[in-house]
Scaffold this motif. Structure first.
Motif, PDB file in Angstrom:
ATOM      1  N   PRO A   1       0.794  -1.231   0.000  1.00  0.00           N
ATOM      2  CA  PRO A   1       0.000   0.000   0.000  1.00  0.00           C
ATOM      3  C   PRO A   1       0.825   1.279   0.000  1.00  0.00           C
ATOM      4  O   PRO A   1       0.275   2.356  -0.246  1.00  0.00           O
ATOM      5  CB  PRO A   1      -0.824  -0.112   1.286  1.00  0.00           C
ATOM      6  CG  PRO A   1      -0.037  -1.035   2.163  1.00  0.00           C
ATOM      7  CD  PRO A   1       0.609  -2.006   1.241  1.00  0.00           C
TER       8      PRO A   1
ATOM      9  N   HIS B   1      -4.886   0.083   1.191  1.00  0.00           N
ATOM     10  CA  HIS B   1      -4.694  -0.907   2.252  1.00  0.00           C
ATOM     11  C   HIS B   1      -5.681  -2.060   2.101  1.00  0.00           C
ATOM     12  O   HIS B   1      -5.315  -3.234   2.276  1.00  0.00           O
ATOM     13  CB  HIS B   1      -4.845  -0.244   3.618  1.00  0.00           C
ATOM     14  CG  HIS B   1      -3.736   0.698   3.951  1.00  0.00           C
ATOM     15  ND1 HIS B   1      -2.545   0.274   4.487  1.00  0.00           N
ATOM     16  CD2 HIS B   1      -3.638   2.044   3.791  1.00  0.00           C
ATOM     17  CE1 HIS B   1      -1.747   1.312   4.658  1.00  0.00           C
ATOM     18  NE2 HIS B   1      -2.384   2.405   4.256  1.00  0.00           N
TER      19      HIS B   1
ATOM     20  N   ASP C   1      -9.469   1.595  -1.532  1.00  0.00           N
ATOM     21  CA  ASP C   1      -8.438   2.040  -0.608  1.00  0.00           C
ATOM     22  C   ASP C   1      -7.237   1.109  -0.764  1.00  0.00           C
ATOM     23  O   ASP C   1      -7.406  -0.118  -0.782  1.00  0.00           O
ATOM     24  CB  ASP C   1      -8.958   1.963   0.825  1.00  0.00           C
ATOM     25  CG  ASP C   1      -7.865   2.229   1.834  1.00  0.00           C
ATOM     26  OD1 ASP C   1      -7.528   3.401   2.049  1.00  0.00           O
ATOM     27  OD2 ASP C   1      -7.334   1.235   2.389  1.00  0.00           O
TER      28      ASP C   1
ATOM     29  N   GLU D   1      -6.425  -0.167  -8.058  1.00  0.00           N
ATOM     30  CA  GLU D   1      -5.322   0.327  -7.236  1.00  0.00           C
ATOM     31  C   GLU D   1      -4.512   1.359  -8.019  1.00  0.00           C
ATOM     32  O   GLU D   1      -3.679   1.012  -8.849  1.00  0.00           O
ATOM     33  CB  GLU D   1      -4.417  -0.847  -6.850  1.00  0.00           C
ATOM     34  CG  GLU D   1      -3.844  -0.782  -5.429  1.00  0.00           C
ATOM     35  CD  GLU D   1      -2.963   0.425  -5.126  1.00  0.00           C
ATOM     36  OE1 GLU D   1      -3.393   1.562  -5.376  1.00  0.00           O
ATOM     37  OE2 GLU D   1      -1.852   0.219  -4.625  1.00  0.00           O
TER      38      GLU D   1
ATOM     39  N   TRP E   1      -4.520  -4.267  -0.956  1.00  0.00           N
ATOM     40  CA  TRP E   1      -3.379  -5.144  -0.702  1.00  0.00           C
ATOM     41  C   TRP E   1      -3.697  -6.199   0.342  1.00  0.00           C
ATOM     42  O   TRP E   1      -3.136  -7.306   0.315  1.00  0.00           O
ATOM     43  CB  TRP E   1      -2.158  -4.310  -0.313  1.00  0.00           C
ATOM     44  CG  TRP E   1      -1.608  -3.603  -1.514  1.00  0.00           C
ATOM     45  CD1 TRP E   1      -1.842  -2.309  -1.896  1.00  0.00           C
ATOM     46  CD2 TRP E   1      -0.773  -4.168  -2.525  1.00  0.00           C
ATOM     47  NE1 TRP E   1      -1.208  -2.029  -3.073  1.00  0.00           N
ATOM     48  CE2 TRP E   1      -0.544  -3.149  -3.485  1.00  0.00           C
ATOM     49  CE3 TRP E   1      -0.200  -5.414  -2.708  1.00  0.00           C
ATOM     50  CZ2 TRP E   1       0.258  -3.358  -4.615  1.00  0.00           C
ATOM     51  CZ3 TRP E   1       0.590  -5.629  -3.830  1.00  0.00           C
ATOM     52  CH2 TRP E   1       0.810  -4.615  -4.772  1.00  0.00           C
ATOM     53  N   GLU E   2      -4.610  -5.901   1.253  1.00  0.00           N
ATOM     54  CA  GLU E   2      -5.039  -6.920   2.200  1.00  0.00           C
ATOM     55  C   GLU E   2      -5.754  -8.052   1.464  1.00  0.00           C
ATOM     56  O   GLU E   2      -5.519  -9.241   1.730  1.00  0.00           O
ATOM     57  CB  GLU E   2      -5.962  -6.314   3.259  1.00  0.00           C
ATOM     58  CG  GLU E   2      -6.407  -7.316   4.324  1.00  0.00           C
ATOM     59  CD  GLU E   2      -7.261  -6.683   5.412  1.00  0.00           C
ATOM     60  OE1 GLU E   2      -7.713  -7.432   6.296  1.00  0.00           O
ATOM     61  OE2 GLU E   2      -7.479  -5.454   5.370  1.00  0.00           O
TER      62      GLU E   2
END
Length: 323
Positions: free
Chosen positions: A178, A311, A309, A209, A314-315
């Motif tokens: 992120p 984060h 978002d 992203e 990537w989560e």
């Protein structure tokens, strides 16, 4: 710069490259992998698949190929193909070091790759890459730099990389996570004897992203070639997994969701090469249609609503299982 060779290529697909992450090893995190590869994932089956993809990509104007030490046997497969095609002299070859492949040609390994950006790993993997690709290697990238990577501050490593650059090898880096933008900006500040060390950057950027975009624009302005990976978000932007709005825009264009998704990336003014990670010939052909997708402002506005978002993105990527 080897990428200056691509500037003279006039085919519509000149800005598309082929990455071999999905076919250089039996296991990977891309969605739909069971359907793409089937049950036979032997070394010879994937070698043949890789060579078929390389033949098709080259015939359709692709002139950049991307591999890595951690992509199983991708360097080996590419080296074999290059030896079998002595007529192919105009392809730019990039590889990466910093991850070691540890899955031993299985899909259920506890660890598929181990990250280490030390000088010791660089020296070992540089020798391994040289043994396979020799002087056909144009670009060597640090694999998956993050803001806390020791590769950003290791002066001994920087000296080694600068030595390779002085011998004619282009030195670059890739990013993940992120905080890609922070990693890019930190890498742009790395110098050796007053000169910037890195000449290319490879980052994840796609319709979901986009956080690295401003930093990639800065890298482009600084003279780096920008390579974009994961334009398909590991299959999340391909049918049948694509969001409804992407499906709708694809239907309007008469082309696939994948072509539209890659076209969104291609239209970025800083994008030098956008990678296809195709695992089948049909996927490759569809991906390459991205070069002729024409999106209007209304369609782009609808697609912009897909951004997540970083984060959260990537989560979710981190939770994708190896197949």
């Amino acid at each position: 710069m080897p990428f200056s060779r691509l500037a003279t290529v006039t085919t519509p697909t000149a800005h598309l490259g082929l990455g071999l992450a999905a076919v250089g090893r039996p296991g990977y995190i891309n969605l739909g992998r069971e359907e793409d590869l089937g049950e036979n994932r032997s070394v010879e089956a994937l070698r043949t698949r890789t060579h078929d993809l390389l033949d098709a990509a080259y015939a359709q104007g692709v002139r950049y190929v991307d591999v890595a030490r951690s992509y199983g046997r991708s360097e080996e497969f590419l080296a074999d193909w290059l030896k079998s095609r002595p007529d192919v002299t105009d392809v730019v070859i990039g590889s990466k070091w910093g991850y070691t492949y540890t899955a031993d040609w299985t899909t259920d390994a506890e660890k598929h790759e181990v990250k280490d950006h030390s000088v010791r790993t660089y020296d070992r993997q540089r020798a391994e890459t040289a043994e396979l690709l020799g002087d056909r290697l144009d670009l060597y990238q640090i694999h998956s730099v993050t803001p806390d990577s020791p590769a950003l501050t290791d002066k001994e490593l920087h000296a080694r990389l600068a030595e390779a650059a002085s011998a004619g090898l282009t030195v670059g880096f890739s990013t993940s996570g992120p905080a890609q933008a922070d990693a890019i900006r930190a890498a742009l500040a790395v110098t050796v004897d007053g000169e910037p060390l890195f000449r290319t950057v490879q980052s994840t950027y796609n319709a979901l992203e986009t956080s690295a975009g401003p930093a990639l624009d800065e890298a482009h302005d600084a003279g780096l070639t920008v390579i974009v990976k994961e334009g398909m978000a590991n299959g999340r932007l391909a049918a049948p997994h694509a969001p409804d709005v992407l499906r709708a825009v694809a239907e309007e264009t008469g082309l696939g969701c994948d072509a539209v998704a890659l076209a969104v990336v291609l239209r970025q003014p800083w994008a030098g090469v956008v990678l296809s990670g195709a695992a089948t010939l049909n996927q490759l052909a569809s991906n390459l249609h991205a070069a002729v997708v024409d999106l209007d402002e209304e369609q782009l506005s609808r697609l912009a609503a897909l951004v997540e978002d970083p984060h959260a993105y990537w989560e979710r990527r981190g939770s994708l299982p190896w197949h």
